[in-house]
Design a protein around this motif. Structure first.
Motif, short mmCIF file in Angstrom:
data_model
loop_
_atom_site.label_atom_id
_atom_site.label_comp_id
_atom_site.label_asym_id
_atom_site.label_seq_id
_atom_site.Cartn_x
_atom_site.Cartn_y
_atom_site.Cartn_z
N GLU A 18 9.18 13.96 -0.50
CA GLU A 18 7.83 13.63 -0.04
C GLU A 18 7.57 14.20 1.35
OE1 GLU A 18 8.13 9.44 -0.54
OE2 GLU A 18 7.72 9.54 -2.70
N PRO A 19 7.36 15.52 1.44
CA PRO A 19 7.16 16.14 2.76
C PRO A 19 5.89 15.62 3.43
CG PRO A 19 6.61 17.68 0.98
CD PRO A 19 7.25 16.49 0.34
N GLY A 20 5.97 15.48 4.74
CA GLY A 20 4.81 15.07 5.52
C GLY A 20 4.35 13.65 5.26
N TRP A 21 5.26 12.78 4.82
CA TRP A 21 4.88 11.41 4.48
C TRP A 21 4.08 10.77 5.61
CZ3 TRP A 21 4.91 8.26 0.34
CH2 TRP A 21 4.67 6.89 0.57
N ASP A 22 2.92 10.19 5.25
CA ASP A 22 2.05 9.54 6.23
C ASP A 22 1.36 8.36 5.56
OD1 ASP A 22 0.12 8.76 8.07
OD2 ASP A 22 -0.28 10.81 8.74
N SER A 23 1.88 7.15 5.80
CA SER A 23 1.32 5.96 5.16
C SER A 23 -0.10 5.68 5.63
CB SER A 23 2.22 4.75 5.42
OG SER A 23 2.35 4.51 6.80
N VAL A 24 -0.44 6.10 6.85
CA VAL A 24 -1.81 5.89 7.35
C VAL A 24 -2.80 6.67 6.49
CG1 VAL A 24 -3.38 6.24 9.29
CG2 VAL A 24 -1.05 5.41 9.70
N LYS A 25 -2.44 7.90 6.13
CA LYS A 25 -3.31 8.69 5.25
C LYS A 25 -3.43 8.04 3.88
CE LYS A 25 -2.57 13.22 7.40
NZ LYS A 25 -2.05 14.60 7.20
N GLY A 26 -2.32 7.46 3.39
CA GLY A 26 -2.37 6.78 2.11
C GLY A 26 -3.33 5.61 2.13
N ASN A 27 -3.27 4.81 3.19
CA ASN A 27 -4.18 3.67 3.30
C ASN A 27 -5.62 4.12 3.54
OD1 ASN A 27 -2.48 1.38 2.90
ND2 ASN A 27 -1.54 1.78 4.89
N ALA A 28 -5.79 5.24 4.23
CA ALA A 28 -7.14 5.77 4.44
C ALA A 28 -7.78 6.15 3.10
CB ALA A 28 -7.10 6.98 5.36
N GLU A 29 -6.99 6.74 2.21
CA GLU A 29 -7.51 7.07 0.88
C GLU A 29 -7.88 5.80 0.12
OE1 GLU A 29 -8.25 10.02 -0.64
OE2 GLU A 29 -7.99 10.77 1.40
N LEU A 30 -7.02 4.78 0.21
CA LEU A 30 -7.29 3.53 -0.50
C LEU A 30 -8.57 2.87 -0.01
CD1 LEU A 30 -4.11 1.31 -1.05
CD2 LEU A 30 -5.74 2.14 -2.75
N LEU A 31 -8.80 2.85 1.29
CA LEU A 31 -9.95 2.16 1.84
C LEU A 31 -11.28 2.76 1.40
CD1 LEU A 31 -8.83 1.24 5.48
CD2 LEU A 31 -9.19 -0.30 3.53
N LYS A 32 -11.23 4.00 0.91
CA LYS A 32 -12.45 4.61 0.38
C LYS A 32 -12.97 3.87 -0.84
CE LYS A 32 -11.23 9.31 1.90
NZ LYS A 32 -10.87 10.68 1.46
N TYR A 33 -12.06 3.10 -1.49
CA TYR A 33 -12.42 2.40 -2.71
C TYR A 33 -12.63 0.90 -2.47
CZ TYR A 33 -10.89 6.72 -4.93
OH TYR A 33 -10.74 8.03 -5.31
N LEU A 81 -5.80 -9.59 4.17
CA LEU A 81 -6.87 -9.00 4.99
C LEU A 81 -8.26 -9.28 4.43
CD1 LEU A 81 -5.20 -5.54 5.66
CD2 LEU A 81 -5.50 -7.38 7.32
N GLY A 82 -8.32 -9.84 3.22
CA GLY A 82 -9.61 -10.13 2.60
C GLY A 82 -10.30 -8.91 2.01
N ILE A 83 -9.54 -7.85 1.77
CA ILE A 83 -10.12 -6.60 1.25
C ILE A 83 -9.97 -6.55 -0.27
CG2 ILE A 83 -10.01 -4.08 1.31
CD1 ILE A 83 -8.87 -4.31 4.14
N GLU A 84 -11.03 -6.14 -0.96
CA GLU A 84 -11.00 -5.98 -2.41
C GLU A 84 -11.34 -4.54 -2.78
OE1 GLU A 84 -13.43 -8.89 -4.37
OE2 GLU A 84 -12.64 -10.56 -3.16
N PHE A 85 -10.89 -4.13 -3.97
CA PHE A 85 -11.04 -2.74 -4.38
C PHE A 85 -11.63 -2.63 -5.79
CE2 PHE A 85 -7.65 -2.75 -1.26
CZ PHE A 85 -7.91 -1.63 -0.49
N SER A 86 -12.20 -1.47 -6.06
CA SER A 86 -12.71 -1.16 -7.39
C SER A 86 -11.65 -0.40 -8.18
CB SER A 86 -13.98 -0.32 -7.28
OG SER A 86 -13.70 0.90 -6.59
N LEU A 87 -10.40 -0.85 -8.09
CA LEU A 87 -9.26 -0.14 -8.67
C LEU A 87 -8.33 -1.12 -9.37
CD1 LEU A 87 -8.31 2.01 -5.53
CD2 LEU A 87 -9.46 2.89 -7.57
#
Length: 250
Positions: A18-33, A81-87
């Motif tokens: 997993e080159p360039g692993w960045d959990s912040v980017k992963g969570n940023a993608e999730l928050l879009k949903y 955190l009280g966050i919900e997703f459409s996923l």
């Protein structure tokens, strides 16, 4: 050591990495949903909560040889955190994982899999992983589409982590084979090599230099069991060719 009917593989730094692993980017993608975020949590809020849920509590469970799946971890994290997703939970796994790193093939892993397929050697995967077998299967199929894995097992689906023999015993049952008919390949000398050896599976220590900074090597030691030590996949392929020739000449 017998010519194998099946070879089992670890996932990380064995087949893929997993080159360039960045959990912040992963969570940023999730928050879009996100469909609900009543407290207007930021990425930094998610990071801090993840350090509590994953970095402290789930990591403490992992240290004693067990796993809590990422789907459960995400549920705790985002309900905290009280966050919900459409996923769905599986979609959340895949979106985070691909956002953090799309993954890459370890050197010659694709060539090696093509080789064992052509030589009618069966294959499967056992991995210590927070993500589910379904999420891992998707990643393996995307990056290694030539694979013919009969099953993919992750510790998060089975509670226990390698070197616990339960994972290896279940794999043998799934395969319908005896231990001495199977090899196991992995990069961790204790979890993979000594773990496989305890049930009679022949272990192959794949000790490759790619992305070596991902773990603390000081916590590992040379396996205290018989094993094959290789640095490149062609070394195992060369051995299998020699063993097959010997069998044919008998």
């Amino acid at each position: 050591m017998r010519y194998p009917k099946m070879i089992l593989f670890d996932y990380g730094h064995t087949l893929l990495y997993e080159p360039g692993w960045d959990s912040v980017k992963g969570n940023a993608e999730l928050l879009k949903y996100a469909t609900k975020n009543p407290d207007h949590c930021t990425l930094d809020d998610v990071r801090k909560a993840a350090e509590l849920i994953y970095g402290e509590h789930i990591e403490n469970v992992r240290k004693i040889g067990y796993d809590i799946g990422g789907q459960i971890g995400d549920r705790v994290l985002y309900e905290y955190l009280g966050i919900e997703f459409s996923l769905t939970p599986l979609e959340m796994e895949k979106i985070f994982w691909n956002g953090a790193s799309m993954g890459a093939i370890m050197p010659e892993a694709d060539i090696m899999l093509d080789f064992i397929n052509k030589n009618s050697i069966r294959s499967a995967v056992i991995s210590n992983l927070l993500w589910s077998g379904d999420a891992l299967s998707e990643r393996l199929n995307r990056l290694l589409p030539m694979n013919e894995f009969e099953f993919v097992m992750t510790s998060s689906d089975y509670i226990v982590r390698k070197p616990n023999r339960i994972l290896f015993d279940i794999a043998l049952r799934k395969a319908g084979l005896c231990a001495d008919e199977v090899w196991y390949c992995g990069d961790n000398p204790q979890a993979d090599i000594e773990g496989a050896a305890q049930v009679g599976i022949y272990p192959v220590w794949y000790d490759n230099e790619t992305d070596r900074e991902y773990k603390d090597r000081s916590k590992e030691s040379v396996p205290k069991c018989e094993h094959l030590h290789i640095h490149e996949w062609h070394e195992m392929m060369d051995l299998l060719v020699k063993m097959r020739k010997t069998l044919l000449n008998q």
